[in-house]
Write a protein that holds these residues in place. Structure first.
Motif: not given
Lengths: 133, 663
Positions: B361, B364, B298, B296, B378-386, B368-369
């Protein structure tokens, strides 16, 4: 110290630091994708805790309350199957195309008051690069 | 026009296939005539693809709405420049554009005399990639599909793409992406020919560097476009599409550095092969990410079946390349070993590990999702902080190395020398840090560390130039200026690199400042009201409405005073396009090297009260300016003539080479 051991030591220090960065960064930033149905179901069982969630749904147009002076936006999202709704509170600017039925993606946490406190509200524009086909 | 274009593409596809076959015939000793014929087929492919591109451009400009693509992306009232750029506004058009650059490059490579030995192998590899794109254009995503009932007018271009940044960003990015096909093809050719030396690197150096430059600019223009057009006050959000273009930049930067080690010291051959394969793979993978809709994003293209084709093609070509490396591994193993852990080559290797680690990194985090959904459901995303948390320290370490790397000796350096060489830069950096704390009042640790490192890199680079000038002056008796100019112009590859480093340092300054010290505020103004925000005195005169071209505009006039200087008027707009329901919030920006004042009109009420969002973004201008410094550095390094060659091998610190090639 022989060259090999030095090299292995140096590499493990590097890899260790890199691994630490990856793991700690990951734990701070992981976000679970959920549907509205999943959110309300998990919340009833008390399983959500303080996890960051990313929830998508459709905007209920008539629920939108926008107070520019307080920078406070309240609205409801409805699930794909039209069964569950979820109230959202967002302290920020109302997006440009905030019309009924548009697909909204919110990032944030589901609170004990059963309101989704959003840090980010994204609207998916139906015609981005490609027209609908 | 549509038929003309379609026929052009089919002929190009056929000729592309023929050229690959003919090269193969020549390589299996069937005679020289096959080589000539294959080359001609390459030129023919280029010619017919070009004709198709012109057909599309003609249709776009004249508004031939019988072609679906023209209808989807343009309208009659669209300014001409955007009619032209509609070529890369959609899937089919941008594939056509990509294929066009690729076949032109293939033709250029094939025609060049200095590549003679490599052509029978490198050209067909480029043509295989071209044939894939031409296949897509002929059978999967056809640009010249016609409509049975042509509408009187088109649907128009997405308003967000109607911006000068969108004219230039895709072009530069595609040139960068496509350009990396050349070093990849030569690397594979070198493997096939069992010639694993540094010849392929030398032949493709200019291609690699220019591609890298375009990739750099493509990323920067994209960031700048997001900043001036998307209206959220930032320029980089670690979106999958942004990551897709950053990853090949990182591995490409690593490649540019590690090939120097191979040229000078005849080592790291396997590593270089793997790096160029990975970089090339990432350019295709980026296309897959953008077109497939699997992540996904934007600003991705819509879902389409293109992704699957790209994934299959990318996997096949990467597997074939890796097989070739594995098969020739014994050839690649020959060469030198590291002699010392403190040496230029080991510092280059460390720089490589940092760049590749950063790319890993990001890869990855981006996929990751998909991975988590496939593995745990389970769909897990990593946000900007990662991304920030992992890449900020890597970025700082990498900047620090930029100050150290160029100055330590090849083969074997010792600690005493290093301590001596870096004494002054460190003293200056620490003085700089103290000044920043006590006079500048900077207390945030991240910013302080970043700026101190930047000061160190600048002073160590200048010190090195100064030392070179002093030695040259002593040897030649020239005056300071002459000696500086001659030193720089006779070692343009080295000092061009230094200029590029200075550009990167400027970008690091910009990234640090805009991320650490940014602030934002929301202000409500009644007409005629004045308020103070972040040291700026802003007066709101009132809301106006106007219409121009294909849009209705609501705008607010603001006048801005800063430190008693009149900064002029800002016109902040919300634009309603006739072809789109969605309004666009256009920011107004006053940009200085100190900071940007970035104002958005977020809403208004019936009594004329307007609400503004005001960002103060420090030092962003350094980021864009750094990009131009990099352009200067690359041009300086590549300008043909004396001094752009490789320096002598095994150059020790303290000796100064005058650009003679000692071979």
């Amino acid at each position: 110290m022989p060259k090999k051991i030095k090299l292995i030591l140096a590499l493990s220090v590097l890899l260790g630091a890199f691994g630490y960065l990856m793991v700690s960064g990951f734990n701070n930033a992981k976000t679970y994708y959920m549907t509205i149905n999943e959110v309300t179901a998990s919340a009833d069982k008390g399983k959500l805790g303080k996890q960051t969630l990313k929830v998508s749904g459709k905007l209920v147009g008539e629920s939108v309350q926008w107070e520019p002076s307080k920078m406070e936006l309240r609205f409801e999202m409805i699930s794909e199957d039209q069964k569950e709704t979820m109230p959202v509170l967002y302290k920020g600017v109302k997006p440009d195309n905030f019309n009924d039925g548009i697909e909204v993606i919110v990032d944030g946490k589901y609170t004990v008051e059963q309101v989704f406190l959003a840090d980010k509200v994204l609207t998916k524009c139906p015609s981005k690069y490609e027209e609908q086909q | 026009m549509a038929n003309f274009g379609t026929i052009g593409l089919s002929i190009a596809f056929g000729m592309g296939i023929y050229s690959v076959v003919a090269f193969f015939m020549f390589n299996s000793n069937r005679g020289l005539k096959y080589l000539l014929s294959a080359k001609n087929a390459v030129y023919g492919t280029a010619l017919f693809t070009t004709l198709s591109v012109f057909a599309m451009l003609y249709a776009l400009i004249t508004g031939d709405f019988s072609i679906e693509y023209v209808t989807q992306y343009t309208s009659q009232d669209l300014p001409t420049i955007y009619k032209l750029t509609a070529l890369w506004a959609g899937n089919a058009g941008s594939l056509l554009f990509w294929a066009w650059i690729l076949v032109l490059l293939a033709a250029l490579v094939t025609v060049s005399k200095e590549n003679r030995e490599y052509i029978p192998y490198a050209s067909p590899i480029m043509m295989v990639v071209s044939v894939f794109f031409l296949f897509m254009l002929n059978f999967v995503s056809q640009p010249f599909v016609q409509l049975l009932n042509p509408p009187p007018d088109g649907m128009g271009m997405n308003p967000m793409l109607q911006n000068p940044g969108m004219v230039i960003h895709p072009v530069t990015l595609y040139l960068g992406y496509v350009g990396f096909t050349v070093p990849f093809a030569f690397a594979m050719a070198a493997l096939i020919m069992k010639n694993p030396g540094d010849q392929w690197i030398k032949l493709t150096r200019k291609w690699t560097l220019i591609s890298w430059l375009f990739l750099t600019l493509g990323n920067l223009f994209g960031a700048q476009w997001a900043y001036v057009e998307l209206g959220w006050g930032g320029y980089w959000a670690w979106d999958p599409v942004e990551n897709a273009s950053l990853m090949p930049w990182l591995t490409g930067s690593a490649f540019l550095h590690s090939v120097m080690v191979q040229e000078r010291k005849n080592m790291l051959k396997i590593w270089n092969m793997v790096l160029i394969i990975v970089t090339f793979g990432l350019t295709l993978f980026g296309t897959f990410l953008v077109r497939s809709g699997v992540v996904a994003s934007v600003h991705a293209f819509g879902n389409s079946s293109l992704g699957a084709y790209f994934l299959i093609f990318t996997s096949l070509i990467i597997l074939a390349a890796l097989y070739l490396v594995a098969d020739r591994i014994n050839l690649l193993r020959q060469g030198n070993q590291f002699e010392s852990y403190i040496s230029k080559e080991s510092s280059f290797l460390l720089n490589n590990l940092l760049l590749v680690g950063s790319a890993f990194s990001i890869f990855w985090g981006t996929v990751f999702p998909i991975v988590s959904e496939a593995v745990v459901g389970q769909k897990i995303a990593v946000g900007i902080p990662f991304f920030n948390q992992v890449n900020a320290p890597i970025g700082l370490a990498f900047t620090l190395l930029m100050g150290i790397c160029p100055l330590i000796a090849w083969r074997k350096a010792n600690f005493e020398n290093i301590a001596k060489n870096f004494l002054w830069p460190w003293i200056i950096a620490i003085i700089g840090m103290l000044l920043m704390v006590f006079i500048g009042g900077i207390t945030k640790p991240y910013a302080l560390i970043a700026y101190t490192i930047c000061v160190f890199v600048i002073s160590s680079t200048l010190q090195d130039i100064f030392k070179g000038v002093r030695v040259r002056k002593k040897l030649t008796g020239e005056n300071l200026i002459v000696s500086l100019i001659r030193l720089l112009s006779k070692n343009r590859r080295r000092y061009g690199g230094y200029v590029i480093h200075m550009g990167i340092v400027m970008m690091i300054v910009g990234i640090t400042g805009s991320n650490v010290f940014n602030s934002e505020a929301v202000k409500t103004f009644k007409p005629g009201e004045t308020a103070e925000v972040g040291g700026y005195t802003i007066s709101f005169k009132g809301l106006q409405q106007t219409s121009r071209d294909n849009m209705e505009v609501i705008y607010a006039d603001l006048s801005v005073i800063h430190n008693n200087n009149d900064m002029g008027n800002l016109q902040v707009e919300k634009v309603f396009y006739s072809t789109s329901e969605q309004p666009m919030t256009e920011p107004a920006i006053i940009s200085t090297f100190k900071e940007d004042l970035y104002v958005l009109l977020t809403g208004w009420e019936d009594d004329g009260t307007a609400i503004f969002k005001i960002h103060i973004n420090p030092q962003i201008k350094w980021l864009w300016t750094g990009g131009w410094v990099i352009v200067i550095g690359v041009i300086f390094a590549l300008w043909p003539g004396k001094g752009s060659g490789v320096g002598s091998r095994y150059l020790g610190r303290g000796e100064v080479s005058y650009g003679k090639r000692v071979r």
